[in-house]
Write a protein that holds these residues in place. Structure first.
Motif, PDB file in Angstrom:
ATOM      1  N   TYR A 283       0.846  -1.188   0.000  1.00 34.41           N
ATOM      2  CA  TYR A 283       0.000   0.000   0.000  1.00 34.41           C
ATOM      3  C   TYR A 283       0.888   1.247   0.000  1.00 34.41           C
ATOM      4  CZ  TYR A 283       1.362  -0.225   4.887  1.00 34.41           C
ATOM      5  OH  TYR A 283       2.103  -0.289   6.031  1.00 34.41           O
ATOM      6  N   ARG A 388      -1.105  -0.140  -3.832  1.00 36.74           N
ATOM      7  CA  ARG A 388      -2.454   0.430  -3.881  1.00 36.74           C
ATOM      8  C   ARG A 388      -2.448   1.800  -3.210  1.00 36.74           C
ATOM      9  NH1 ARG A 388      -4.666  -4.110  -5.725  1.00 36.74           N
ATOM     10  NH2 ARG A 388      -3.675  -6.034  -5.028  1.00 36.74           N
ATOM     11  N   ILE A 389      -3.100   2.767  -3.882  1.00 41.81           N
ATOM     12  CA  ILE A 389      -3.045   4.163  -3.451  1.00 41.81           C
ATOM     13  C   ILE A 389      -4.468   4.702  -3.346  1.00 41.81           C
ATOM     14  CG2 ILE A 389      -2.109   6.445  -3.996  1.00 41.81           C
ATOM     15  CD1 ILE A 389      -0.208   4.751  -5.966  1.00 41.81           C
ATOM     16  N   GLY A 390      -4.817   5.250  -2.186  1.00 39.07           N
ATOM     17  CA  GLY A 390      -6.150   5.796  -1.968  1.00 39.07           C
ATOM     18  C   GLY A 390      -6.186   7.314  -2.059  1.00 39.07           C
ATOM     19  N   ASN A 404     -10.898   7.250  -6.096  1.00 37.29           N
ATOM     20  CA  ASN A 404     -10.929   6.432  -4.872  1.00 37.29           C
ATOM     21  C   ASN A 404      -9.684   5.567  -4.665  1.00 37.29           C
ATOM     22  OD1 ASN A 404     -13.489   7.469  -4.258  1.00 37.29           O
ATOM     23  ND2 ASN A 404     -14.460   5.921  -5.551  1.00 37.29           N
ATOM     24  N   GLN A 405      -9.313   4.784  -5.650  1.00 34.68           N
ATOM     25  CA  GLN A 405      -8.121   3.942  -5.468  1.00 34.68           C
ATOM     26  C   GLN A 405      -7.418   3.709  -6.791  1.00 34.68           C
ATOM     27  OE1 GLN A 405      -7.742   0.472  -2.655  1.00 34.68           O
ATOM     28  NE2 GLN A 405      -7.560  -0.705  -4.545  1.00 34.68           N
ATOM     29  N   THR A 407      -3.758   1.929  -8.653  1.00 32.36           N
ATOM     30  CA  THR A 407      -2.802   0.843  -8.469  1.00 32.36           C
ATOM     31  C   THR A 407      -1.567   1.109  -9.309  1.00 32.36           C
ATOM     32  OG1 THR A 407      -4.588  -0.744  -8.095  1.00 32.36           O
ATOM     33  CG2 THR A 407      -2.420  -1.637  -8.616  1.00 32.36           C
TER      34      THR A 407
END
Length: 431
Positions: A283, A388-390, A404-405, A407
């Protein structure tokens, strides 16, 4: 009155007559089985008798009698074999001697000796004038159908006691890899099934729960090979898809013994894709991290693969086990078998730009993320990182914005005994 059994224990065969019935058909699902037993009644009553342990595995409300009308059905608990000896003489071993005693109560093995004394004994210390059946202390249940007329039909019920599952072996080497599978058919009751037709189903099927059947398999469950001298061993053939389930048929009749597991060759799918890599699934964060990558694999097969455990061997040596999920034909399977200490990484994230609104609140931030890899292996290894990046809106390098998210995916070949680094840019826009 005809007495019919889906399968007959030796314990019951001596006491009850088998009616006119063909071999059983089994439709085996991952967690239960539909048993289909042809039955014939010569009069207006039909009795179905099973040991208590078998009844406990039958799903409530699943018993049915197809093709044979009936006006009522009554279920009763039958006494066990030992109860039939109450009031009779049995023999008790005491040390080196054996003496006759009277069995007063079978339930708690209460006996009376020649002097009129009552006491409880162990079953192992008793002997009898005739050979006892298997499980002589186990009761049975009898279901009596009242029929308007004689006839033939099919008794059906669902049981948790018979199940099946596949298990896979991936054999890999420098020359490539192949995937094979075995099918385990389990019977956890005291019933031996003489099976005429067998269907195996793979997929997610929900039926009514039966808590009594969750205790597990019998302690004396054994692995059995299918006999080959009397008849050809059954082979499993795919019959295609059925509303999201996959059906397989066994080609020949066979016997599924009581308290047993029969193992058969199952699938040998062709791998259209096989890859080894050092993987990391992580993450986003602004901290600096170090660690090792994982020993990872990627597969694609030319058949649907039902869910089951997978054993991986490299050059014939075990390197790990995992579980394959239900996978469609051509679906990608990724899994890891643990850390690879020979491939280390260091990750850092540096802020390179920032945008604030009129109130001074940060609305957009840009980061440069760097991964540095170092390998001590004597061959090149591909490293793959998924991060994964929010955020409200995320932009990774020059890719289109996503909400929202996001990758980030890194793919890099780490040279033998060498180092390499890769970077990517992340924009997190929360405006």
């Amino acid at each position: 009155m005809t007495k019919v059994f889906p399968a007959v224990l030796p314990a019951l065969a001596a006491a009850l007559a088998l009616g006119s019935a063909g071999a059983t058909d089994l439709r085996i699902y991952p967690s239960f089985t539909e048993v289909r037993q042809p039955v014939t009644a010569t009069g207006t009553s039909l009795n179905v008798t099973l040991p208590q342990s078998a009844w406990e595995s039958v799903l409530p409300g699943s018993l049915d009698l197809e093709g044979l009308p009936f006006s009522s059905a009554a279920q009763t608990l039958q006494s066990n074999w030992l109860s039939g000896l109450e009031g009779q003489t049995v023999y008790l071993r005491r040390g080196e001697t054996t003496e006759p005693v009277t069995l007063v109560r079978a339930r708690d093995l209460l006996v009376k000796d020649a002097e009129g004394r009552f006491f409880n004994v162990r079953f192992e210390d008793l002997s009898f004038s005739a050979a006892p059946p298997l499980n002589p202390q186990s009761p049975s249940q009898t279901l009596t159908y009242t029929l308007p007329r004689a006839g033939a039909g099919t008794l059906t019920y669902l049981t948790r006691a018979v199940t099946w599952s596949p298990r896979y072996t991936l054999n890999a080497s420098t020359a490539g890899a192949n995937l094979t599978a075995l099918a385990d058919l389990r019977n956890s009751t005291e019933l031996a099934y003489d099976v005429q037709n067998t269907e195996l189903y793979a997929g997610d099927v929900t039926v009514q729960a039966n808590p009594q059947a969750e205790a597990g398999f019998a302690a004396d469950m054994v692995m059995r090979a299918v006999p080959t001298a009397a008849a050809p061993a059954p082979k499993i053939q795919s019959q295609g898809e059925l509303r999201g389930l996959t059906r397989y048929d066994l080609t020949t009749p066979f016997t599924l013994p009581a308290n047993s597991v029969i193992t058969l060759p199952f699938l040998t799918p062709k791998l259209s894709r096989f890859e080894r890599y050092a993987g990391l699934d992580t993450y986003f964060g602004t901290d600096t991290r170090t660690g090792t990558l994982n020993r990872s694999y990627r597969l694609e097969a030319d058949q649907r693969l039902p869910a089951g455990p997978l054993t991986v061997r490299e050059d014939g040596r075990l390197v790990g086990q995992t579980t394959l999920p239900d996978t469609r034909k051509g679906g990608t399977i990724d899994f890891s078998l643990g850390e690879d200490p020979d491939i280390e990484y260091t990750r850092s994230a540096a802020q390179t730009a920032q945008v604030k609104d009129a109130k001074g609140n940060v609305t957009k931030t840009t980061y440069k993320v760097t991964y540095a890899f170092e390998s001590s292996k004597d061959r090149a290894v591909r490293a793959e990182v998924t991060e994964r990046i929010g955020g409200r809106v995320i932009i990774i390098d020059t890719s289109a914005p996503v909400k929202n998210q996001g990758t980030a995916n890194l793919r890099v070949d780490v040279p033998a005994n060498g180092k390499v680094s890769r970077t990517f840019t992340v924009v997190i826009d929360n405006s």
